[in-house]
Design a protein around this motif. Sequence first.
Motif, PDB file in Angstrom:
ATOM      1  N   ASN A   4      -6.933 -21.896  -6.178  1.00 13.99           N
ATOM      2  CA  ASN A   4      -7.006 -23.327  -6.421  1.00 13.99           C
ATOM      3  C   ASN A   4      -7.305 -23.562  -7.893  1.00 13.99           C
ATOM      4  OD1 ASN A   4      -9.852 -23.213  -6.913  1.00 13.99           O
ATOM      5  ND2 ASN A   4     -10.220 -23.280  -4.711  1.00 13.99           N
ATOM      6  N   GLN A   5      -7.308 -24.855  -8.294  1.00 13.26           N
ATOM      7  CA  GLN A   5      -7.431 -25.160  -9.714  1.00 13.26           C
ATOM      8  C   GLN A   5      -8.748 -24.685 -10.311  1.00 13.26           C
ATOM      9  OE1 GLN A   5      -6.990 -27.329  -7.228  1.00 13.26           O
ATOM     10  NE2 GLN A   5      -7.915 -29.331  -7.616  1.00 13.26           N
ATOM     11  N   TYR A   6      -9.818 -24.703  -9.526  1.00 12.47           N
ATOM     12  CA  TYR A   6     -11.113 -24.256 -10.039  1.00 12.47           C
ATOM     13  C   TYR A   6     -11.132 -22.742 -10.241  1.00 12.47           C
ATOM     14  CZ  TYR A   6     -12.759 -28.949  -8.949  1.00 12.47           C
ATOM     15  OH  TYR A   6     -12.909 -30.317  -8.908  1.00 12.47           O
ATOM     16  N   ASP A   7     -10.524 -22.005  -9.312  1.00 12.32           N
ATOM     17  CA  ASP A   7     -10.433 -20.548  -9.467  1.00 12.32           C
ATOM     18  C   ASP A   7      -9.575 -20.185 -10.675  1.00 12.32           C
ATOM     19  OD1 ASP A   7     -12.004 -20.028  -7.231  1.00 12.32           O
ATOM     20  OD2 ASP A   7     -10.296 -20.073  -5.863  1.00 12.32           O
ATOM     21  N   GLY A  12      -9.422 -18.346 -16.457  1.00 17.11           N
ATOM     22  CA  GLY A  12      -9.189 -18.610 -17.868  1.00 17.11           C
ATOM     23  C   GLY A  12     -10.368 -18.239 -18.756  1.00 17.11           C
ATOM     24  N   GLU A  13     -11.583 -18.232 -18.190  1.00 12.96           N
ATOM     25  CA  GLU A  13     -12.758 -17.856 -18.969  1.00 12.96           C
ATOM     26  C   GLU A  13     -12.644 -16.422 -19.486  1.00 12.96           C
ATOM     27  OE1 GLU A  13     -16.574 -18.508 -17.265  1.00 12.96           O
ATOM     28  OE2 GLU A  13     -16.107 -20.512 -16.567  1.00 12.96           O
ATOM     29  N   ARG A  64     -15.647 -24.411 -18.943  1.00 17.24           N
ATOM     30  CA  ARG A  64     -16.838 -24.530 -18.098  1.00 17.24           C
ATOM     31  C   ARG A  64     -17.000 -25.968 -17.585  1.00 17.24           C
ATOM     32  NH1 ARG A  64     -20.904 -20.506 -18.617  1.00 17.24           N
ATOM     33  NH2 ARG A  64     -19.802 -18.520 -18.389  1.00 17.24           N
ATOM     34  N   ILE A  65     -16.813 -26.946 -18.475  1.00 16.04           N
ATOM     35  CA  ILE A  65     -16.948 -28.341 -18.075  1.00 16.04           C
ATOM     36  C   ILE A  65     -15.865 -28.712 -17.055  1.00 16.04           C
ATOM     37  CG2 ILE A  65     -16.830 -30.734 -18.881  1.00 16.04           C
ATOM     38  CD1 ILE A  65     -17.998 -29.792 -21.533  1.00 16.04           C
ATOM     39  N   SER A  66     -14.658 -28.154 -17.228  1.00 17.17           N
ATOM     40  CA  SER A  66     -13.544 -28.467 -16.323  1.00 17.17           C
ATOM     41  C   SER A  66     -13.832 -28.061 -14.884  1.00 17.17           C
ATOM     42  CB  SER A  66     -12.268 -27.771 -16.801  1.00 17.17           C
ATOM     43  OG  SER A  66     -11.860 -28.271 -18.049  1.00 17.17           O
ATOM     44  N   GLN A  67     -14.731 -27.088 -14.698  1.00 17.71           N
ATOM     45  CA  GLN A  67     -15.025 -26.590 -13.359  1.00 17.71           C
ATOM     46  C   GLN A  67     -15.998 -27.478 -12.587  1.00 17.71           C
ATOM     47  OE1 GLN A  67     -15.715 -22.199 -13.186  1.00 17.71           O
ATOM     48  NE2 GLN A  67     -15.203 -22.258 -15.359  1.00 17.71           N
ATOM     49  N   LYS A  68     -16.569 -28.476 -13.272  1.00 13.70           N
ATOM     50  CA  LYS A  68     -17.489 -29.371 -12.578  1.00 13.70           C
ATOM     51  C   LYS A  68     -16.728 -30.187 -11.541  1.00 13.70           C
ATOM     52  CE  LYS A  68     -20.535 -31.635 -14.910  1.00 13.70           C
ATOM     53  NZ  LYS A  68     -21.136 -32.549 -15.913  1.00 13.70           N
ATOM     54  N   PRO A  69     -17.260 -30.341 -10.351  1.00 12.19           N
ATOM     55  CA  PRO A  69     -16.558 -31.114  -9.306  1.00 12.19           C
ATOM     56  C   PRO A  69     -16.554 -32.604  -9.638  1.00 12.19           C
ATOM     57  CG  PRO A  69     -18.758 -30.514  -8.572  1.00 12.19           C
ATOM     58  CD  PRO A  69     -18.549 -29.793  -9.873  1.00 12.19           C
ATOM     59  N   PRO A  70     -15.686 -33.385  -8.992  1.00 13.88           N
ATOM     60  CA  PRO A  70     -15.657 -34.833  -9.224  1.00 13.88           C
ATOM     61  C   PRO A  70     -17.008 -35.470  -8.924  1.00 13.88           C
ATOM     62  CG  PRO A  70     -13.734 -34.129  -7.979  1.00 13.88           C
ATOM     63  CD  PRO A  70     -14.657 -32.950  -8.043  1.00 13.88           C
ATOM     64  N   GLY A  77     -12.220 -35.632 -11.369  1.00 16.44           N
ATOM     65  CA  GLY A  77     -12.709 -34.349 -11.857  1.00 16.44           C
ATOM     66  C   GLY A  77     -12.833 -34.342 -13.373  1.00 16.44           C
ATOM     67  N   HIS A  78     -13.129 -33.167 -13.921  1.00 18.17           N
ATOM     68  CA  HIS A  78     -13.368 -33.035 -15.363  1.00 18.17           C
ATOM     69  C   HIS A  78     -12.310 -32.154 -16.029  1.00 18.17           C
ATOM     70  CE1 HIS A  78     -17.239 -34.119 -13.557  1.00 18.17           C
ATOM     71  NE2 HIS A  78     -17.616 -34.569 -14.744  1.00 18.17           N
TER      72      HIS A  78
END
Length: 301
Positions: A4-7, A12-13, A64-70, A77-78
């Motif tokens: 999924n997008q978070y994974d 990417g990290e 890291r910020i992008s992984q924060k949930p909505p 989302g972020h």
Amino acid sequence: MKLNQYDEIKQGEKGAWVSIGAYLALSALKLGAGYWFLSGALVADGFNNLTDIVASVAVLVGLRISQKPPDKDHPYGHFRAETIAALVASFIMATVGVQVLISAVRSLFASEYHVPNLMSAWVALFSAVCMAGVYIYNRRLATRINNQALLAASKDNLSDALVSTGAAIGIIGAQFGLPWLDPVAALVVGAIICKTAWEIFYSSTHALTDGFDENELTTLRSTIEKTKGVKSIKDIKARVHGNLVLVDVIVQVDPGLTLIESHRISDEIEHRMGRKHNIMSVHVHVEPHDNTENAVSNALE
């Protein structure tokens, strides 16, 4: 199994950490060797890598910020944090590119030239090979997970490989009585860095202002129009949100269909968009198809 997008952002990290590790090691190597072998080009390249650490950290923070949930303030989302990170990286790249150009022009008109030890050229070539490897790794990873911030970082990696190559060319040229080769190579490299920075800046600002490629939108429209049950498309919009594409579409269907049948058409549109274009965020609004309205519209055209 598809991530999924978070994974994907988490994956990417790895690329950001690879860049940071490479820059830390190579900047120390270049600065040490540059001062020891009296190579101004290598010292400048080392300081260039120090600034690249800042760009890579900015990318890492954005991921890291992008992984924060909505949440209440960010219902979508972020994910745009990674686009902002790419924008920051473009500013840093542009600053480095301008510095390289200014330094090259000054060196080109200098009255005295220093001939550095040939060992400094080997250090520069080794660094170029290392950064080329980091570029290939990050570009492949960014393409696989569709991550704009990491793609910007990979372009920065390529620019650094070119800078090191230019430094090596200048050092080798100085050994053969061609000291002007160093600033000329630096001018070319500086121009390439500035061009890359502009491309990343344009892409990032275009996405942040909800710009979307017209040709790609036409392709998405074609897929929806071919969905069984869709009579016409009244309106379609799309925007980029980090590594996601959000689509809003108003379709017209047979007014005699039941609510359940219309809902099935919406589900089929979402399924086709996901399967053919890997777009999972599609908002479909269904309206009844008005034959009279369309007949008048066609007559006017």
